[in-house]
Write a protein that holds these residues in place. Structure first.
Motif, PDB file in Angstrom:
ATOM      1  N   VAL A 193       0.842  -1.202   0.000  1.00 39.19           N
ATOM      2  CA  VAL A 193       0.000   0.000   0.000  1.00 39.19           C
ATOM      3  C   VAL A 193       0.874   1.247   0.000  1.00 39.19           C
ATOM      4  O   VAL A 193       0.631   2.193  -0.765  1.00 39.19           O
ATOM      5  N   ILE A 194       1.902   1.259   0.825  1.00 41.11           N
ATOM      6  CA  ILE A 194       2.824   2.391   0.869  1.00 41.11           C
ATOM      7  C   ILE A 194       3.535   2.562  -0.472  1.00 41.11           C
ATOM      8  O   ILE A 194       3.687   3.681  -0.971  1.00 41.11           O
ATOM      9  N   ILE A 195       3.941   1.460  -1.074  1.00 48.45           N
ATOM     10  CA  ILE A 195       4.622   1.529  -2.378  1.00 48.45           C
ATOM     11  C   ILE A 195       3.679   2.086  -3.442  1.00 48.45           C
ATOM     12  O   ILE A 195       4.073   2.951  -4.236  1.00 48.45           O
ATOM     13  N   LEU A 196       2.432   1.623  -3.464  1.00 44.63           N
ATOM     14  CA  LEU A 196       1.477   2.110  -4.449  1.00 44.63           C
ATOM     15  C   LEU A 196       1.188   3.593  -4.278  1.00 44.63           C
ATOM     16  O   LEU A 196       1.040   4.323  -5.263  1.00 44.63           O
ATOM     17  N   ILE A 197       1.108   4.051  -3.048  1.00 44.79           N
ATOM     18  CA  ILE A 197       0.899   5.483  -2.809  1.00 44.79           C
ATOM     19  C   ILE A 197       2.092   6.284  -3.324  1.00 44.79           C
ATOM     20  O   ILE A 197       1.932   7.363  -3.890  1.00 44.79           O
ATOM     21  N   ALA A 198       3.283   5.741  -3.173  1.00 44.76           N
ATOM     22  CA  ALA A 198       4.488   6.460  -3.595  1.00 44.76           C
ATOM     23  C   ALA A 198       4.629   6.522  -5.109  1.00 44.76           C
ATOM     24  O   ALA A 198       5.062   7.543  -5.650  1.00 44.76           O
TER      25      ALA A 198
END
Length: 96
Positions: free
Chosen positions: A17-22
């Motif tokens: 999720v953090i990677i996709l937001i980034a």
């Protein structure tokens, strides 16, 4: 599966999720990201959201260890998955 192990799995799930937001292409979808200025520091809202998610995930690391020891819920899965989840989370944030 006990609560400390669920918190560990939740921490592993938060990494993508953090990677996709980034890496999400906001500009291609016409989404303009607000930029906040704090003195000499400029932060985009995406960085702040990533920071909040990292802090929540880090708190779950503390919480799962505390609950596992307090309630005697230490499991083999927890002994294996918790350090891996920690390393994955921190390494992901370093790379990003």
């Amino acid at each position: 599966m006990n609560l400390p192990n669920r918190l560990t799995v939740m921490r592993i799930i938060m990494i993508p999720v953090i990677i996709l937001i980034a890496i999400f292409p906001y500009s291609q979808f016409g989404i303009e990201i607000p930029v906040l200025q704090f003195g000499f520091v400029t932060l985009s809202a995406v960085n702040i959201v990533m920071l909040v998610l990292f802090c929540v995930a880090s708190f779950t690391d503390f919480l799962d260890g505390y609950l596992a020891r307090k309630n005697n819920l230490v499991t083999t899965f927890g002994k294996f998955a918790d350090p891996i989840a920690d390393k994955l989370l921190v390494t992901t944030m370093y790379i990003l």
